[in-house]
Design a protein around this motif. Sequence first.
Motif, short mmCIF file in Angstrom:
data_model
loop_
_atom_site.label_atom_id
_atom_site.label_comp_id
_atom_site.label_asym_id
_atom_site.label_seq_id
_atom_site.Cartn_x
_atom_site.Cartn_y
_atom_site.Cartn_z
N VAL A 46 7.51 17.03 9.59
CA VAL A 46 7.01 15.67 9.70
C VAL A 46 7.83 14.78 8.79
CG1 VAL A 46 5.03 14.16 9.31
CG2 VAL A 46 4.69 16.46 10.26
N ARG A 47 8.35 13.67 9.34
CA ARG A 47 9.15 12.74 8.56
C ARG A 47 8.26 11.69 7.92
NH1 ARG A 47 14.40 11.71 9.54
NH2 ARG A 47 14.11 10.48 7.65
N SER A 48 8.67 11.22 6.75
CA SER A 48 7.98 10.11 6.09
C SER A 48 8.67 8.81 6.47
CB SER A 48 8.03 10.28 4.57
OG SER A 48 7.35 11.45 4.18
N VAL A 49 7.87 7.79 6.70
CA VAL A 49 8.41 6.46 7.00
C VAL A 49 7.64 5.41 6.24
CG1 VAL A 49 9.25 7.07 9.31
CG2 VAL A 49 6.91 6.19 9.04
N VAL A 50 8.27 4.26 6.05
CA VAL A 50 7.63 3.10 5.45
C VAL A 50 7.65 1.98 6.47
CG1 VAL A 50 7.80 1.34 3.63
CG2 VAL A 50 8.26 3.74 3.09
N LEU A 51 6.53 1.30 6.64
CA LEU A 51 6.42 0.21 7.61
C LEU A 51 6.33 -1.14 6.88
CD1 LEU A 51 3.69 1.64 10.05
CD2 LEU A 51 6.18 1.85 10.23
N SER A 52 6.69 -2.18 7.58
CA SER A 52 6.43 -3.53 7.09
C SER A 52 5.06 -3.98 7.59
CB SER A 52 7.51 -4.50 7.58
OG SER A 52 7.40 -4.71 8.98
N ARG A 53 4.54 -5.02 6.98
CA ARG A 53 3.22 -5.51 7.38
C ARG A 53 3.20 -5.92 8.85
NH1 ARG A 53 0.99 -10.42 3.97
NH2 ARG A 53 2.74 -11.42 5.04
N ALA A 54 4.31 -6.53 9.33
CA ALA A 54 4.38 -6.92 10.74
C ALA A 54 4.33 -5.70 11.65
CB ALA A 54 5.66 -7.72 11.00
N ARG A 94 4.98 10.25 9.43
CA ARG A 94 3.81 9.93 8.62
C ARG A 94 4.10 8.70 7.77
NH1 ARG A 94 2.88 14.51 6.33
NH2 ARG A 94 1.09 15.12 7.60
N VAL A 95 3.19 7.72 7.83
CA VAL A 95 3.35 6.49 7.06
C VAL A 95 2.96 6.76 5.61
CG1 VAL A 95 2.66 4.08 6.82
CG2 VAL A 95 2.83 5.10 9.10
N ILE A 96 3.92 6.58 4.70
CA ILE A 96 3.64 6.79 3.28
C ILE A 96 3.54 5.48 2.50
CG2 ILE A 96 4.76 9.05 3.29
CD1 ILE A 96 7.16 7.64 1.84
N SER A 108 -5.17 -2.69 8.51
CA SER A 108 -4.71 -3.21 7.23
C SER A 108 -3.63 -2.30 6.69
CB SER A 108 -5.88 -3.28 6.22
OG SER A 108 -6.33 -1.97 5.92
N PRO A 109 -2.85 -2.76 5.70
CA PRO A 109 -1.84 -1.88 5.11
C PRO A 109 -2.44 -0.60 4.53
CG PRO A 109 -1.39 -4.16 4.52
CD PRO A 109 -2.72 -4.15 5.23
N GLN A 110 -3.60 -0.72 3.90
CA GLN A 110 -4.23 0.48 3.31
C GLN A 110 -4.62 1.48 4.40
OE1 GLN A 110 -4.99 -2.68 2.50
NE2 GLN A 110 -4.07 -2.69 0.44
N ALA A 111 -5.07 0.96 5.54
CA ALA A 111 -5.49 1.86 6.63
C ALA A 111 -4.31 2.56 7.28
CB ALA A 111 -6.26 1.06 7.68
N ALA A 112 -3.09 2.06 7.07
CA ALA A 112 -1.93 2.68 7.70
C ALA A 112 -1.46 3.93 6.97
CB ALA A 112 -0.78 1.66 7.75
N ILE A 113 -1.80 4.07 5.69
CA ILE A 113 -1.31 5.19 4.90
C ILE A 113 -1.86 6.50 5.47
CG2 ILE A 113 -1.16 6.21 2.60
CD1 ILE A 113 0.26 3.50 3.00
N GLY A 114 -0.93 7.43 5.74
CA GLY A 114 -1.30 8.74 6.29
C GLY A 114 -1.34 8.80 7.80
N ARG A 115 -1.28 7.64 8.47
CA ARG A 115 -1.31 7.66 9.94
C ARG A 115 0.00 8.23 10.47
NH1 ARG A 115 -5.21 4.13 12.10
NH2 ARG A 115 -4.67 5.10 14.10
N LEU A 116 -0.09 8.87 11.65
CA LEU A 116 1.08 9.46 12.29
C LEU A 116 1.58 8.54 13.38
CD1 LEU A 116 0.11 13.24 12.58
CD2 LEU A 116 1.55 12.13 10.87
N VAL A 117 2.88 8.34 13.41
CA VAL A 117 3.53 7.48 14.39
C VAL A 117 4.58 8.31 15.11
CG1 VAL A 117 4.93 5.40 14.69
CG2 VAL A 117 3.13 5.44 12.96
N ALA A 158 0.86 -1.18 0.00
CA ALA A 158 0.00 0.00 0.00
C ALA A 158 0.89 1.23 0.00
CB ALA A 158 -0.91 0.02 1.23
N GLY A 159 0.40 2.33 -0.59
CA GLY A 159 1.17 3.56 -0.62
C GLY A 159 2.35 3.47 -1.57
N ARG A 160 3.47 4.05 -1.16
CA ARG A 160 4.63 4.12 -2.04
C ARG A 160 5.91 4.03 -1.23
NH1 ARG A 160 6.73 9.16 -1.30
NH2 ARG A 160 5.37 10.68 -0.29
N TRP A 161 7.04 3.89 -1.97
CA TRP A 161 8.37 3.94 -1.36
C TRP A 161 8.85 5.40 -1.37
CZ3 TRP A 161 10.92 0.80 1.64
CH2 TRP A 161 12.30 0.93 1.81
#
Length: 808
Positions: free
Chosen positions: A561-569, A597-599, A578-587, A539-542
């Motif tokens: 705000v920094r951009s980050v990429v998460l793994s499914r775990a 911000r999860v991109i 879900s992965p789609q629900a994570a896009i845009g969430r703040l961590v 979901a999202g992009r690199w």
Amino acid sequence: MISPLLRGLARHRLYTAINLASLSLGIAIFLTMALIVRYEADYDADLPETSSLYRLDQTWTLPGRAPEEIAGASFVAAPFLRQDFPTITEILRLVPQSQPVHAGARVEQEDTSFVDPDFFSFFRLRALDGDRRSALAEPANIAIPASLALKYFGTIHAVGRTMRIAQDARPFVVTLVYADPPRNATYHFGIIMRLPSEAAGWQAVTHWGSTWGPLFVRIPDAGALPSIRAGLRHYMARHPGANSVQTIRDDMGDGELVPVPFRQIHFRDATIGTGTISRALVTILGLVGLAALGTAGINHINLTTACASLRAREVAVRKVLGATRASLVRHFMAEAMILTAVATFCGLALCEMALHVIGTLGGWQLTLDPVFCGTLCLAVVLALGAGAGFYPAMILSAYAPAPVLAASRMPAGGRMGARLHALLVTLQFGFAIGLAICTLVMTHQARFVRMMARGIATEGLIVVTSAADDSLVDRQDVLRRALATVPGVTGVERSDIYPHFVTNGDTFSLDTTPENGATLNWGFATPGYADLYGLTVLAGRWFDPQRGEDLRETRRLQPTVRSVVLSRAAVEQLGIGSPQAAIGRLVREEDAAPALRVIGVIDNLRLNGPHEHVHPLLFYGLRPGDRARTAVAMHVRFSGVSAPDMIARLHAAWIAAVPDVPFAAETVSDILAQDSRSDRAHGLLFGMGAGVAVGIAALGLYGLSLFTVSRRRHEIGIRKVLGAHSGNILLLLVDHFLRPVLLANLIAWPIAWIGMRTWLSSFDQRIALTPWPFVTATAGAVLIGYATVIAQTLQAARQPPARALRNG
């Protein structure tokens, strides 16, 4: 005395040869397994005075999760342990690290250990040159192993020589040369040097959860252990260091320290997922050796008692000439002893040949220690010779001379004798089939581990690990450009997330629920890293180099705000649906800015061994030429050239760009192959045991079938006169010989199923325990049994009845 004994063995050469072969194979497996068990059980035994030495392990217990033990602990506890526990007399911190070493014109990467000055009161390493008591008296003093003294100075008398380590300009003076620890030592210290003055500010010294190495304590009074164990519960909250008590509770729960006896560390590390072989597996290997020896002994008993009637006339004549039963028992026992002694010599030779294969594939450095092997061989001769020879001796010496000499045929042993032989054959094949099943399952699991989906493309990739040297922080872009120009290189990216491990880990939480934190591993990666490793974006992009918020020099730059990429775990750990629900969430990281911000969300990467759970990952973006807080490794993709040639080309480019730092690189395929190496080695051992067990059982079955067919020729002739066809005779004999082989499955299948189910449960990803290994092993045993007996049974079935009745 020897001549009559040898004459008795030589009279029945075929049966003696079968006995000798099976005994030699069984003794070889027994000796091999005994050497492996001794090697593993003697881990760290060469270090003196370690009975009072303990390693403190750190345990995290979070609600709803299984306790997690870490091999080592933060050094936050070090200043408080002695004041809280007077029975703890000494404390030692140890930080292992690989560093560049300069000695004259040579530059090499070597293992080093930063330690407290009283290191040599903990580990009494044998001094070859110098004095242990003053070895680390000054900050610039170092102790080196004999192997490094020979490597750099050509002699073990290297006290007074100097070396430069990493980028430290001062010369370090060698004050001690110590004997290299044996291979079966948990810790190989390399160059031993004092902790630097700046160690007081290291995160491992100030923060719980940051573990850079083991923390050892000495507890001379073992009776104080229960009170110390009780006092170490909730110890992190009592001495929080730079953490807050609430942070400790959120991140580590009921965190405690656990003292692990030094001699138990080897098997303890396997239990918590950081070692290679468990105590249970070592015990099983020992039992396999004993079972192989027992199988050979059973084969000896079975064959000797079955063929006892061939020597009935000999016994009768001896008794007529005045021999007593006691003297006959001694005679036959002596024969068994001689046969066992010869077999032991042959088994020792086979064992020595096997050790070379085992050492190459399994990593064990095994040698035929004269004292240990001599004692073991003597015990085998006495125990196996007496144990396996006693029952046949009693059977042979019991024949009465008058009935034997009066009878036209030799005694056959009766129905009880036949049942005993069938039972012994069943036990032999049961052991062999069980080992064969274990071998098939282990081999399949090892293959699965090698081929399992790791979330990355593994071929055509090299990791230049030496690029992570701290001295290269400001030269990363120069080095990256130099490697990118090497012919055959198609891409060079930077990251401190390796294909087999990730170093950093912290607690992160959603901006909306800061009280629910999750421990995530994190690292940097450049924009081309995803394509280089073939990551799957769910979901999202690199990271995009055209977006300013995606790539930053440091991960704590404020106030953006920094951009980050998460793994499914990581998404699952944070409680996002879900992965789609994570896009845009703040961590957020604990008490840290900026918000993250999860991109994008990528599929899981298995960066750890197959026994551990997949690590949850968080990626920060990094520009290819930017300076990170720490140096990161270079990841190189290549094509059109072999891996060794490519490593040689990269080495040449490296020397031209940064000659002051040693080069180290490894292909990703080789790195990941290490995950299955130990399991392949264990499968090899079980395969050796299974092959030998099947061979012993087949030899025994061959001898029994040869003897039985010769004894039943008269019966076969009568059956054929009464109308039986050759096919009926063949079916009758084959059924007689193969029935014990089929019954052996009743023993082998349940035991193998329980053992392999337990073994597979230690893997995070594993194969399903299907029926095919059981069916395959059984079919193989039946085919081997059939091939073993078919020649003589077919010959007996086709023999004309007149000849059978005349010779029967």
